[in-house]
Design an enzyme around this catalytic site. Structure first.
Site, PDB file in Angstrom:
ATOM      1  N   TYR A  59      45.305 146.739  83.280  1.00 63.26           N
ATOM      2  CA  TYR A  59      45.449 146.423  81.852  1.00 63.26           C
ATOM      3  C   TYR A  59      45.927 144.991  81.593  1.00 63.26           C
ATOM      4  O   TYR A  59      46.049 144.575  80.445  1.00 63.26           O
ATOM      5  CB  TYR A  59      46.360 147.442  81.165  1.00 63.26           C
ATOM      6  CG  TYR A  59      45.687 148.795  80.995  1.00 63.26           C
ATOM      7  CD1 TYR A  59      44.296 148.903  80.921  1.00 63.26           C
ATOM      8  CD2 TYR A  59      46.434 149.962  80.896  1.00 63.26           C
ATOM      9  CE1 TYR A  59      43.673 150.140  80.753  1.00 63.26           C
ATOM     10  CE2 TYR A  59      45.816 151.204  80.729  1.00 63.26           C
ATOM     11  CZ  TYR A  59      44.436 151.283  80.663  1.00 63.26           C
ATOM     12  OH  TYR A  59      43.828 152.504  80.498  1.00 63.26           O
ATOM     13  N   ARG A  60      46.241 144.238  82.636  1.00 61.99           N
ATOM     14  CA  ARG A  60      46.530 142.787  82.519  1.00 61.99           C
ATOM     15  C   ARG A  60      47.696 142.487  81.573  1.00 61.99           C
ATOM     16  O   ARG A  60      47.770 141.383  81.029  1.00 61.99           O
ATOM     17  CB  ARG A  60      45.303 142.022  81.992  1.00 61.99           C
ATOM     18  CG  ARG A  60      43.977 142.416  82.584  1.00 61.99           C
ATOM     19  CD  ARG A  60      43.918 142.178  84.058  1.00 61.99           C
ATOM     20  NE  ARG A  60      42.557 142.304  84.590  1.00 61.99           N
ATOM     21  CZ  ARG A  60      42.298 142.451  85.886  1.00 61.99           C
ATOM     22  NH1 ARG A  60      43.286 142.515  86.762  1.00 61.99           N
ATOM     23  NH2 ARG A  60      41.065 142.543  86.311  1.00 61.99           N
ATOM     24  N   ASP A 301      38.773 151.916  88.777  1.00 60.20           N
ATOM     25  CA  ASP A 301      39.108 150.514  89.052  1.00 60.20           C
ATOM     26  C   ASP A 301      38.646 149.614  87.893  1.00 60.20           C
ATOM     27  O   ASP A 301      38.086 148.530  88.114  1.00 60.20           O
ATOM     28  CB  ASP A 301      38.514 150.031  90.389  1.00 60.20           C
ATOM     29  CG  ASP A 301      39.233 148.786  90.914  1.00 60.20           C
ATOM     30  OD1 ASP A 301      40.178 148.313  90.255  1.00 60.20           O
ATOM     31  OD2 ASP A 301      38.839 148.292  91.974  1.00 60.20           O
ATOM     32  N   HIS A 305      37.715 141.282  82.819  1.00 57.13           N
ATOM     33  CA  HIS A 305      37.850 139.815  82.944  1.00 57.13           C
ATOM     34  C   HIS A 305      37.131 139.181  81.761  1.00 57.13           C
ATOM     35  O   HIS A 305      36.108 139.699  81.306  1.00 57.13           O
ATOM     36  CB  HIS A 305      37.206 139.308  84.243  1.00 57.13           C
ATOM     37  CG  HIS A 305      37.945 139.689  85.487  1.00 57.13           C
ATOM     38  ND1 HIS A 305      39.173 139.164  85.812  1.00 57.13           N
ATOM     39  CD2 HIS A 305      37.633 140.547  86.488  1.00 57.13           C
ATOM     40  CE1 HIS A 305      39.584 139.683  86.962  1.00 57.13           C
ATOM     41  NE2 HIS A 305      38.668 140.519  87.392  1.00 57.13           N
TER      42      HIS A 305
HETATM   43  O1  DOR Z   1      37.372 143.981  91.971  1.00 60.58           O
HETATM   44  C1  DOR Z   1      38.586 144.068  91.898  1.00 60.58           C
HETATM   45  N1  DOR Z   1      39.258 143.637  90.825  1.00 60.58           N
HETATM   46  N2  DOR Z   1      39.225 144.573  92.921  1.00 60.58           N
HETATM   47  C2  DOR Z   1      40.533 144.594  92.993  1.00 60.58           C
HETATM   48  O2  DOR Z   1      41.056 145.088  93.946  1.00 60.58           O
HETATM   49  C3  DOR Z   1      41.360 143.958  91.940  1.00 60.58           C
HETATM   50  C4  DOR Z   1      40.650 143.934  90.671  1.00 60.58           C
HETATM   51  C5  DOR Z   1      41.258 143.038  89.646  1.00 60.58           C
HETATM   52  O3  DOR Z   1      42.482 143.063  89.480  1.00 60.58           O
HETATM   53  O4  DOR Z   1      40.510 142.352  88.959  1.00 60.58           O
HETATM   54 ZN    ZN Z   2      41.950 147.753  91.347  1.00 58.43          ZN
HETATM   55 ZN    ZN Z   3      41.647 147.167  94.772  1.00 56.66          ZN
END
Ligand code: DOR
Ligand code: ZN
Ligand code: ZN
Length: 424
Positions: A59-60, A301, A305
């Site tokens: 969630y940043r 996951d 971004h």
């Molecule tokens: O693709 C990924 N993005 N793998 C990860 O382990 C971390 C994640 C991210 O935090 O963007």
């Molecule tokens: Zn992850």
């Molecule tokens: Zn990961």
């Protein structure tokens, strides 16, 4: 006001049953036939599921909220039918202390429209060899420990982490990655690495660390959970370890189940994530692993971004794709509709299984007395996934444009509607 969900196909005790669900004061008060209430939700021909559980999201928040925050991330979760998520600690600052973790938990509670559980880090700042105070993190409410995004490089550090996690009844959830073997790769070491002339990621970066940590888990007795397994050998190693009684569980991400490196078109960074998309053989082994119980559960996951972070080719773009809003419909369309698994299996991997692995007491089940965390899906109507329909702040997913069954009609948390589809 009491509400009744009428005539749905309800996922109950790992079976589908046509029945009504009565909701009073945010809880399920009756399940049966011909129930009545002031407010009626017609679920005829719809799937009524316990709210889905996603034990792996980003969630940043705090620190990188241009990508996502708890509010937008949980709106996205609700749109995907999830009512419980678990947020990774690779935020800025990393919640190394009970105080920082507590702050995140308060933010999750205040700004999340679904339940958000919180991971703490395995090592301070997710790097190096210093362990945070696990007892303090546990007391503050950490659901488990993870350095997701990074592997723990030293075996000795992981050994100590596992011993202390065991003492504090905490799960170690691992992003398995040996950095030296990873060697700044950006794409699976396979046909597309050659074709696009990109730095390869050998599967050994994942598998050697899983092998190491299965041995350490066997020794320490800690509950060791492997995040996003992506290779056939990872599944084979975990299968053998489970047979030997090692306390290991693991998850797989929808993109590793549904896509392979062959799908990567034109060096498109919406196909760039870590671990990377692997080979067809790996993908098939992941599905087999789920079917035979080696893989316990599915987690998205969800890694949002900004467009800027994802700009450019595979070399420059950040790793990660969003997942909350496309997971159920993609999995239903590509796995269940195509006969790879049953609907009840898919639902188990998204509800009762993660609840069992992470010992969640009040999630993943429709039962009398439980909170009314419920999702309703339309399995019959085809819908195209449009970017403008996403609630996430980010749209970095390769699934946009797909036509899928299984869109969410409604999601409720403790009887409160947190997502409702627009009238068709
Ligand atoms: O693709 C990924 N993005 N793998 C990860 O382990 C971390 C994640 C991210 O935090 O963007
Ligand atoms: Zn992850
Ligand atoms: Zn990961």
């Amino acid at each position: 006001m009491a509400t009744v969900i009428k005539n749905g196909q309800v996922y109950l005790d790992n079976r589908l049953t046509q029945c009504d669900i009565l909701i009073e004061n945010g809880c399920i008060s009756a399940i049966g036939q011909d129930l009545a209430a002031e407010q009626v939700i017609d679920a005829q021909d719809k799937l009524v599921s316990p709210g889905l559980i996603d034990m792996h999201v980003h969630y940043r928040d705090p620190g990188q909220t241009a990508k996502e925050n708890v509010h937008s991330g949980t709106l996205a979760a609700a749109h995907g039918g999830f009512t419980t998520t678990a947020a990774m600690p690779n935020v800025v600052p990393v919640p190394n202390t009970a105080e920082l973790l507590q702050k995140m938990i308060t933010n999750n509670e205040q700004n999340g429209v679904v339940h958000v559980l919180q991971y703490g880090p395995i090592t301070v700042d997710e790097v190096g060899d210093t362990l945070p105070d696990y007892a303090g993190l546990k007391k503050a409410g950490a659901i488990a420990l993870s350095n997701d995004g990074k592997g723990v490089q030293s075996a000795q550090t992981m050994y100590k982490a596992m011993q202390q996690a065991k003492d504090n009844h905490l799960i170690i959830a691992e992003h398995a990655q040996d950095d030296a073997l990873f060697n700044l790769g950006v794409i699976n070491s396979g046909s597309k690495a050659k074709k696009f002339n990109l730095r390869p990621i050998t599967e050994l970066a994942e598998t050697t660390q899983i092998a190491r940590d299965l041995l350490l888990a066997a020794k320490t007795g800690v509950h060791y959970h492997v995040c996003h397994v992506s290779t056939k050998i990872s599944v084979d190693l975990i299968r053998i370890a489970k047979k030997r009684g090692v306390p290991v569980t693991c998850e797989v991400a929808p993109h590793h189940l549904l896509l392979t490196e062959n799908d990567i078109a034109q060096n498109d960074s919406n196909f760039k994530m870590n671990p990377p998309l692997r080979s067809k053989q790996d993908q098939q082994a992941l599905i087999r692993g789920l079917l035979d119980g080696t893989i316990d559960m599915i987690a998205t996951d969800h890694a949002p971004h900004t467009q800027q972070d994802k700009a450019g080719s595979f070399n420059e773009a950040a790793f990660g794709i969003t997942g909350s809003e496309t997971a159920f419909s993609e999995l239903y369309t590509q796995l269940v509709k195509k006969g790879h698994c049953s609907l009840t299996q898919l639902l188990a991997w998204l509800t009762i299984k993660p609840a069992k692995v992470f010992n969640l007491q009040h999630a993943g089940r429709i039962a009398i007395g439980e909170p009314a965390d419920i999702a309703i899906f339309d399995l019959q109507t085809k819908k195209k996934l449009h970017q403008q329909d996403y609630f996430s702040k980010s749209c970095n997913t390769p699934f946009t444009g797909d036509t899928v069954y299984g869109s969410t009609m409604m999601t409720m948390v403790a009887g409160r509607v947190v997502y409702q589809a627009k009238e068709q």
